[in-house]
Structures are given as structure tokens and as C-alpha cells.
Design a protein around this motif. Structure first.
Motif, PDB file in Angstrom:
ATOM      1  N   GLU A 252       0.788  -1.152   0.270  1.00  0.00           N
ATOM      2  CA  GLU A 252       0.000  -0.006   0.111  1.00  0.00           C
ATOM      3  C   GLU A 252       0.800   1.261   0.021  1.00  0.00           C
ATOM      4  N   TYR A 253       1.915   1.242   0.661  1.00  0.00           N
ATOM      5  CA  TYR A 253       2.931   2.288   0.770  1.00  0.00           C
ATOM      6  C   TYR A 253       3.600   2.650  -1.018  1.00  0.00           C
ATOM      7  N   VAL A 254       3.876   1.383  -1.436  1.00  0.00           N
ATOM      8  CA  VAL A 254       4.317   1.416  -2.962  1.00  0.00           C
ATOM      9  C   VAL A 254       3.516   2.140  -3.862  1.00  0.00           C
ATOM     10  N   LYS A 255       2.128   1.559  -3.635  1.00  0.00           N
ATOM     11  CA  LYS A 255       0.941   2.065  -4.408  1.00  0.00           C
ATOM     12  C   LYS A 255       0.714   3.665  -4.076  1.00  0.00           C
TER      13      LYS A 255
ATOM     14  N   PRO B 232       6.086  -1.530 -11.588  1.00  0.00           N
ATOM     15  CA  PRO B 232       7.189  -2.149 -12.317  1.00  0.00           C
ATOM     16  C   PRO B 232       7.771  -1.541 -13.552  1.00  0.00           C
ATOM     17  N   GLU B 233       6.913  -0.720 -14.372  1.00  0.00           N
ATOM     18  CA  GLU B 233       7.403  -0.019 -15.367  1.00  0.00           C
ATOM     19  C   GLU B 233       8.080   1.372 -14.989  1.00  0.00           C
ATOM     20  N   ASP B 234       7.659   1.915 -13.832  1.00  0.00           N
ATOM     21  CA  ASP B 234       8.025   3.336 -13.368  1.00  0.00           C
ATOM     22  C   ASP B 234       8.504   3.004 -11.856  1.00  0.00           C
ATOM     23  N   ARG B 235       9.750   2.559 -11.601  1.00  0.00           N
ATOM     24  CA  ARG B 235      10.245   2.034 -10.347  1.00  0.00           C
ATOM     25  C   ARG B 235      11.494   2.959  -9.759  1.00  0.00           C
ATOM     26  N   GLU B 236      11.723   3.798 -10.339  1.00  0.00           N
ATOM     27  CA  GLU B 236      13.049   4.693  -9.910  1.00  0.00           C
ATOM     28  C   GLU B 236      12.281   5.715  -8.685  1.00  0.00           C
ATOM     29  N   VAL B 237      13.127   5.631  -7.580  1.00  0.00           N
ATOM     30  CA  VAL B 237      12.821   6.461  -6.418  1.00  0.00           C
ATOM     31  C   VAL B 237      14.167   7.284  -5.965  1.00  0.00           C
TER      32      VAL B 237
END
Length: 59
Positions: free
Chosen positions: A31-34, A40-45
Motif C-alpha cells: 500500500e505504501y508503494v501504491k 514495475p514500469e516506473d520504479r525509480e525512487v
């Protein structure tokens, strides 16, 4: 702000890492990731260490 308690996972990296190297990982609740909009396509942090706090932001 929600807070949860997690344990850090430590292991030894493979490949060309030095023999004393150690790697640490932490799992994030889905839920934090969402909520951050990470996919998976846009996972840069961007990870920042600021006064003893780790801050994770969507890049």
C-alpha cells in the motif's frame, strides 16, 4: 502519518563484491508503494538520509 515496524534483512552480496561486504534490504508494504505511484514500469525512487531518517520519494 502511518508507522510500521520492520526488520532489515542482511546478506552477503555475490559477484565481485569484497569478502567483507554486506548488503541490507528492507521490504515496503504494497500500500505504501501504491501510494507513491511506483510500478514495475516506473520504479525509480530517490532515497535521502536526513538527520537519522531515511526518506523515500518517487523520482
Amino acid at each position: 502519518m502511518d508507522s510500521i515496524k520492520r526488520k532489515v534483512i542482511f546478506n552477503k552480496p555475490g559477484g565481485t563484491a569484497s569478502k567483507n561486504a554486506i548488503m541490507a534490504r528492507l521490504t515496503l508494504p504494497p500500500e505504501y508503494v501504491k501510494a507513491l505511484g511506483i510500478t514495475p514500469e516506473d520504479r525509480e525512487v530517490i532515497i535521502t538520509l536526513d538527520e537519522g531518517k531515511i526518506i523515500i520519494e518517487k523520482a
